[in-house]
Design a protein around this motif. Sequence first.
Motif, PDB file in Angstrom:
ATOM      1  N   ILE A   9      41.101  52.472  46.785  1.00 19.84           N
ATOM      2  CA  ILE A   9      41.011  52.213  45.361  1.00 19.84           C
ATOM      3  C   ILE A   9      39.908  51.185  45.124  1.00 19.84           C
ATOM      4  O   ILE A   9      39.856  50.149  45.781  1.00 19.84           O
ATOM      5  N   VAL A  10      39.006  51.465  44.206  1.00 19.38           N
ATOM      6  CA  VAL A  10      37.903  50.574  43.910  1.00 19.38           C
ATOM      7  C   VAL A  10      38.240  49.768  42.671  1.00 19.38           C
ATOM      8  O   VAL A  10      38.531  50.323  41.608  1.00 19.38           O
ATOM      9  N   MET A  11      38.194  48.443  42.789  1.00 15.72           N
ATOM     10  CA  MET A  11      38.517  47.579  41.671  1.00 15.72           C
ATOM     11  C   MET A  11      37.302  47.447  40.755  1.00 15.72           C
ATOM     12  O   MET A  11      36.161  47.570  41.178  1.00 15.72           O
ATOM     13  N   THR A  12      37.560  47.193  39.487  1.00 10.79           N
ATOM     14  CA  THR A  12      36.478  47.004  38.538  1.00 10.79           C
ATOM     15  C   THR A  12      35.807  45.661  38.770  1.00 10.79           C
ATOM     16  O   THR A  12      36.325  44.788  39.470  1.00 10.79           O
ATOM     17  N   GLU A  13      34.647  45.477  38.147  1.00  9.70           N
ATOM     18  CA  GLU A  13      33.911  44.227  38.339  1.00  9.70           C
ATOM     19  C   GLU A  13      34.726  43.034  37.861  1.00  9.70           C
ATOM     20  O   GLU A  13      34.755  41.978  38.493  1.00  9.70           O
ATOM     21  N   ASP A  14      35.442  43.188  36.730  1.00 13.07           N
ATOM     22  CA  ASP A  14      36.253  42.090  36.215  1.00 13.07           C
ATOM     23  C   ASP A  14      37.366  41.720  37.191  1.00 13.07           C
ATOM     24  O   ASP A  14      37.709  40.552  37.372  1.00 13.07           O
ATOM     25  N   VAL A  53      47.357  44.955  50.461  1.00 13.59           N
ATOM     26  CA  VAL A  53      45.999  44.462  50.671  1.00 13.59           C
ATOM     27  C   VAL A  53      45.639  44.544  52.145  1.00 13.59           C
ATOM     28  O   VAL A  53      46.421  44.150  53.019  1.00 13.59           O
ATOM     29  N   GLY A  54      44.475  45.075  52.424  1.00 10.36           N
ATOM     30  CA  GLY A  54      43.959  45.155  53.781  1.00 10.36           C
ATOM     31  C   GLY A  54      42.608  44.467  53.865  1.00 10.36           C
ATOM     32  O   GLY A  54      41.807  44.541  52.931  1.00 10.36           O
ATOM     33  N   ALA A  55      42.354  43.799  54.979  1.00 10.82           N
ATOM     34  CA  ALA A  55      41.112  43.041  55.118  1.00 10.82           C
ATOM     35  C   ALA A  55      39.910  43.944  55.342  1.00 10.82           C
ATOM     36  O   ALA A  55      38.798  43.642  54.901  1.00 10.82           O
ATOM     37  N   ALA A 276      41.732  48.014  49.742  1.00  8.04           N
ATOM     38  CA  ALA A 276      41.012  47.733  50.982  1.00  8.04           C
ATOM     39  C   ALA A 276      40.014  46.609  50.736  1.00  8.04           C
ATOM     40  O   ALA A 276      39.745  46.222  49.596  1.00  8.04           O
ATOM     41  N   ALA A 277      39.463  46.068  51.831  1.00 10.33           N
ATOM     42  CA  ALA A 277      38.450  45.012  51.760  1.00 10.33           C
ATOM     43  C   ALA A 277      38.910  43.852  50.876  1.00 10.33           C
ATOM     44  O   ALA A 277      38.148  43.318  50.073  1.00 10.33           O
ATOM     45  N   THR A 278      40.180  43.474  51.023  1.00 11.10           N
ATOM     46  CA  THR A 278      40.760  42.378  50.232  1.00 11.10           C
ATOM     47  C   THR A 278      41.448  41.403  51.186  1.00 11.10           C
ATOM     48  O   THR A 278      42.680  41.390  51.296  1.00 11.10           O
TER      49      THR A 278
END
Length: 534
Positions: A9-14, A53-55, A276-278
């Motif tokens: 899932i891609v989060m928005t810029e905000d 959340v995954g790193a 991901a990437a969080t």
Amino acid sequence: MSSNTEEPIVMTEDERLPGRIEGGIDAIVIGAGADGLTAASYLGRAGLKTVLVGARGEIGGRIAERNIAENISVIDGEHLVTNLDPDVIDELDLYRHGLEFSSRRLDTTYFFDGGDVLKFDGNPSQAALLSLEEDNDRENFEIFLNEMLELSEQLRPLFSMSSFSEKDGGRKVEKLIAALPSEMTQSVTQAIMGNTDTILKARLGESPLRVLLLTEAAFRSGVPPFEAYSFMNLIRRFSGEAAGLQGAVAYPKGGVISVITALRRAAQQANVDVRAATPVQSILIEADRVAGVTLKDGGQLRAPIVVAAIDAQRTFVDMIGPKMIDIELQRILTAGTQKYCSARLHVLLKGVAEDDATRQNLTRRLVFAPTAENLAAAFIDARAGRVPKKLILEAVFPSALDEGASLDKKQLLSVIAHPLPFEADPSDDRRDEIKKAILQNLEAFAADISDRAEIIDLQLPADEVKNSGATPGALASKPDILQQWAISRTVTDAARIGGLFFCGPEAQIGSGISCAAGRAAAKAALRAYKKGGA
């Protein structure tokens, strides 16, 4: 070989703004491996707003697919299934989410020092199909194996039992053993305390079957099969279930990455917010209760439940801090007893099998079983930091097991080798030494492997640390089952912080992909949530 093509899932810029505080969340799961996905799925299905959340940029933790050459992908972490929790498969409906098996019960071919070969049927209860000449040996083995399968089935709850939020976890174990049939009492005592080699010698003598079972008991274990308490490793091996068959070994269609894909789909079906990437910096504790997590970008996710599906060192020391954990847990985390590990070797071979016998072996599990003497020497060498000359090898050909995944005039071989000395940061010379040792042992069933090898890719625990972010010690081989029970109870109970639940690798009994710890953590979190104690 199939790929996990679904994008994170891609989060928005905000949403990515550093320092942003996000509330309205019921549960946070740290770690996007198999147990993290399992725990998140259960929480989401129960109606909790859950964020996982995954790193890393990919979902899957230690189980990951990567390319070693153009159009040539391999799967790290696991290559077979032996104890995937059947309750997880059923309750999360993993078959509906795409889990399939190319082989539900892989036959095994054992190769011994000296050139002897035994073929073992994929259903352990059908041991009569062994290619064994001596009728007496076969009969003794059948009797012993069936006794062990029955005992393993009775003791199976011990390997998935959790002491989450329970003060009498030890007494539960005692009650379970006390409830076993009376005729099993002596067998249970012997199994828990027993030395694998001593038990096997008494029942099977010096036959190759003793070596076969010594190998199964020792594979990926941190306790040699010649020491006390080691027999439970063999019980653990045959208590597992693969695709509905006890003691079997299964190969998922597309490789073990397909288990991750099915778990991810289950999580998405449960409305879990998978990010991901969080990476997480710390777990927030307020008034001795969790309040959420702080992210490495400075932001916060607020929630009354946090499930940690990463290793204990990162959870309790890095993210919580030693001041919040008790002395027993600190002792376990700093014990530094890791001595052994396994290595994974992916080999791309030029040419394809020409004869029927070789082609048949391509669709089997292949095991190289050193003699008892060589196996003992291997553990002595590995413990002393030396690379053993003889190793246990478990090998499969994914390109042959997966329908439609064959390569043009090439074969992909996946190997796990054990025991090797555990090192957090091996040198290039040590890597070359390990690679050479594995290849030399592979010559037992692939005489020309070095000449045919086009690509040789070695994966050690140090590499998995870089890929998954795990603490090196979490990837070493596990101690005996009794110690694993003690560690599991400690890591799941020791922090005693309200709302915190743990299902990292130290919570699991045995090796391989199981998901039982993730299921247990989620169930415990849901019980606490319903009682208002989360």
